[in-house]
Scaffold this motif. Sequence first.
Motif, PDB file in Angstrom:
ATOM      1  N   THR A 121       0.845  -1.190   0.000  1.00 22.05           N
ATOM      2  CA  THR A 121       0.000   0.000   0.000  1.00 22.05           C
ATOM      3  C   THR A 121       0.884   1.245   0.000  1.00 22.05           C
ATOM      4  N   GLU A 148      -5.183  -9.934  -0.181  1.00 22.01           N
ATOM      5  CA  GLU A 148      -5.946  -9.022   0.673  1.00 22.01           C
ATOM      6  C   GLU A 148      -5.101  -8.521   1.841  1.00 22.01           C
ATOM      7  N   ALA A 169      -3.045  -5.769   0.581  1.00 20.13           N
ATOM      8  CA  ALA A 169      -3.871  -4.587   0.333  1.00 20.13           C
ATOM      9  C   ALA A 169      -4.300  -3.909   1.629  1.00 20.13           C
ATOM     10  N   TYR A 180      -2.938  -7.672  -8.645  1.00 23.20           N
ATOM     11  CA  TYR A 180      -2.615  -6.288  -8.261  1.00 23.20           C
ATOM     12  C   TYR A 180      -3.152  -5.250  -9.234  1.00 23.20           C
ATOM     13  N   GLU A 209      -6.023  -4.253 -10.736  1.00 21.95           N
ATOM     14  CA  GLU A 209      -7.170  -3.395 -10.408  1.00 21.95           C
ATOM     15  C   GLU A 209      -6.876  -2.518  -9.201  1.00 21.95           C
ATOM     16  N   ARG A 210      -6.238  -3.089  -8.192  1.00 24.28           N
ATOM     17  CA  ARG A 210      -5.905  -2.301  -7.001  1.00 24.28           C
ATOM     18  C   ARG A 210      -4.871  -1.222  -7.325  1.00 24.28           C
ATOM     19  N   LEU A 244      -4.714   1.678  -4.621  1.00 24.31           N
ATOM     20  CA  LEU A 244      -4.659   0.945  -3.358  1.00 24.31           C
ATOM     21  C   LEU A 244      -3.331   0.228  -3.166  1.00 24.31           C
TER      22      LEU A 244
END
Length: 293
Positions: free
Chosen positions: A168, A227, A230, A243, A245-246, A251
């Motif tokens: 993150t 998760e 994230a 990874y 989309e995040r 994120l």
Amino acid sequence: MSDVDLSQLRALAAVVDEGSFDAAAAALHLTPSAVSQRIKALEQSAGRVLVRRTKPTEATEAGHAYLRLARQVQALVQDVRLEVDPTEQRPPTIPLAINGDSLATWVLPALASLAGTAYFDVRREDEGRTAELLRSGTVMAAITSDAAPVQGCRSTRLGTMRYRPMATPDFVAEWFGDGVDVATLSRAPVVVFDRNDDLQDAYLRQRSRRRLAPPRHHVPASSQFAEAIALGLGWGMLPKEQYEERERGGLLVDLDPGGHVDVTLHWQQWALQTPALEATARAIKEAAAEHLT
């Protein structure tokens, strides 16, 4: 070695699958004594011990070869019965060994395309260890990082999964504010899948000529592993599907742009050809061509 009796091979598979002679007897609708006699007769024919009488029962090294033969014979018999009378036979069951990341990202849609034509008994295992399940006769095919074909199998290169070190933005700011180097990588918490997961250590070896041992979180489930990263528990190596989309949403960020670990995957399957196994191979290879590099 004398001729192999098919009922003895079925008994061997049942004893290994069920974990005991009593459970195998129940599965085969025989007495434990009858199962024991068949195993002893098969061992006399082979001239060596094939089953370890442990709890649970296990195949010996020689037993693995006979177990593989038992599974192959079972697959051929089921295939012939299905061909002769499709209405009276259930579709065959294909046991597979698949690494967790492939299972969580691109493999399941490929298997779903075969729904109704086959059932799947999927064993999740690290890509460096899936070939062992082929050697033991436990599965008919595997996605593995081993290019060399297991005896009695053929191997096809599927492609490469690229993993990048992700975390993150807040985690990067806290632990890597001064940049990514040996000192910060030694201190920053890392998330690893399980004790067999070498991806994070492979990246650390790229960054340092000495062994680094940062504090670790173990999260042994692929989606929960992503998760955990994230949520800021630590940094970890993720494939694009976990990874992308995040990262677009801000994120996750790549804590070391350019740093990555590539894992080349191969499809290994029995040299024995059955329609269901060949259809599974085609579906996996088509999906790999779309998702892997």
